[in-house]
Write an enzyme that holds these catalytic residues in place. Structure first.
Site, PDB file in Angstrom:
ATOM      1  N   LYS A  52      46.016  47.735 -14.185  1.00  0.00           N
ATOM      2  CA  LYS A  52      45.904  49.131 -13.726  1.00  0.00           C
ATOM      3  C   LYS A  52      44.719  49.270 -12.791  1.00  0.00           C
ATOM      4  CE  LYS A  52      48.017  50.767 -17.950  1.00  0.00           C
ATOM      5  NZ  LYS A  52      47.824  51.225 -19.316  1.00  0.00           N
ATOM      6  N   GLN A  96      44.193  53.495 -23.775  1.00  0.00           N
ATOM      7  CA  GLN A  96      45.074  52.341 -23.931  1.00  0.00           C
ATOM      8  C   GLN A  96      45.503  52.208 -25.405  1.00  0.00           C
ATOM      9  OE1 GLN A  96      46.005  50.379 -21.182  1.00  0.00           O
ATOM     10  NE2 GLN A  96      47.412  49.472 -22.659  1.00  0.00           N
ATOM     11  N   ASP A 119      49.335  59.806 -18.631  1.00  0.00           N
ATOM     12  CA  ASP A 119      50.394  59.141 -19.403  1.00  0.00           C
ATOM     13  C   ASP A 119      51.438  60.158 -19.893  1.00  0.00           C
ATOM     14  OD1 ASP A 119      50.185  56.381 -19.518  1.00  0.00           O
ATOM     15  OD2 ASP A 119      48.732  56.364 -21.156  1.00  0.00           O
TER      16      ASP A 119
END
Ligand code: NAD
Length: 283
Positions: A52, A96, A119
């Protein structure tokens, strides 16, 4: 049989994200910024986080990785997220997964401000998606929809079957397919006679997290098969939830693993990040 490669689709998304990033940077005198919080040292999570970071930097975005030890308390991680929520120069934040066991997912979901939640896991964003007014779309299911659109496989009026009901993939996948006018069969690990249901699907989306368990007996002739799974087999090879060579003899189109949905997910994350930056500046 068409191999539905993710790279050309991801490249076309990233080219647009790059332009938007350049415009944003010129206009606001700073690049968009993505902050990734990682707790612990799960090797796969470290690898995904690096990917990322690399992609954000390639696009000219600022990227911050906040790596915390596995012993960091939920209260401390929460305070770190609050600082990022309040930081004017941070546009997108993600935590994460997986998190250590001391974290309660039902609480963590509320930590990131909805307008920085790239997200799209915050209950407000999840709710907006289910009601049909999304701002951010969860990256993997949105990647599937974008890939279908690119290859001109419309879900409208089709029977789609989704295997898996995680909040990250299966559930939002059903919401997106329903909004795209598909009739959706939604399966989970307790579904009886799975193959009878999957065989009805014009579009079969597999996100069960079980290595190569879908063979051609589960697939209707001519179906489109999307494999979301990612596994490393005993020889170290990356494979999916679908037994590719076998299913390829029956499907009309299928995503490979690697090279299918995996590359889409990160492209959609970058798209959400520039969208978050623009929305915060109202451009
Ligand atoms: P998960 O383990 O949270 O959920 C799996 C779901 O599959 C569960 O709802 C379970 O009920 C269902 N399931 C399991 N076995 C089944 C069976 N035999 N029949 C029917 N349903 C069954 O997994 P997840 O987070 O949704 O991820 C699924 C897979 O996708 C994993 O392999 C993961 O690594 C991969 N993944 C890939 C990407 C990507 O970018 N390509 C992103 C997220 C997840």
């Amino acid at each position: 049989m068409i191999k539905l490669l993710g790279k050309p689709v991801a490249d076309s998304i990233l080219a647009k994200v790059l332009k938007r990033t350049q415009n944003f940077t010129q206009k606001w005198n700073r690049p968009p910024q993505l902050a990734v919080v990682i707790v612990g040292e799960d090797p796969a999570s470290i690898l995904y986080t690096r990917k990322k970071e690399q992609k954000a930097k390639e696009l000219g975005m600022d990227h911050r990785t906040i790596a915390l030890p596995a012993t960091a308390s939920p209260a401390f991680v929460y305070s770190v997220i609050q600082e990022l929520n309040q930081d004017r120069d941070v546009d997108g934040i993600l935590i994460q997964r997986p998190l250590p066991r001391s974290f309660f997912e039902g609480e963590v979901l509320f930590w990131i401000s909805p307008e920085k939640d790239v997200d799209a896991f915050h209950p407000l964003n999840a709710g907006k998606l289910f009601l049909g007014f999304p701002i951010f779309l969860p990256c993997t299911p949105s990647g599937v929809m974008t890939l279908l659109e690119y290859y001109q496989i419309s879900p409208r009026g089709k029977i789609a079957c989704v295997i898996g009901r995680s909040s990250i993939v299966g559930k939002p996948m059903v919401a997106l397919l329903t909004q795209a006018d598909a009739t959706v069969i939604h399966c989970n690990s307790k579904t009886p006679q799975l193959s009878k249901l999957t065989q009805q699907a014009d579009i079969l989306i597999v996100a069960a997290g079980k290595m190569e368990f879908i063979n051609k007996d589960y697939v209707q002739k001519g179906a489109t098969v999307i494999d979301v799974g990612i596994h490393r087999d005993s020889k170290g090879k990356i494979v999916g939830d679908v037994l590719f060579e076998d299913v390829a003899t029956k499907a009309s189109a299928i995503t490979p693993v690697p090279g299918g949905i995996g590359v889409m997910t990160i492209a959609l994350l970058m798209q959400n990040t520039i969208t978050a930056a623009e929305l915060r500046k109202k451009i």
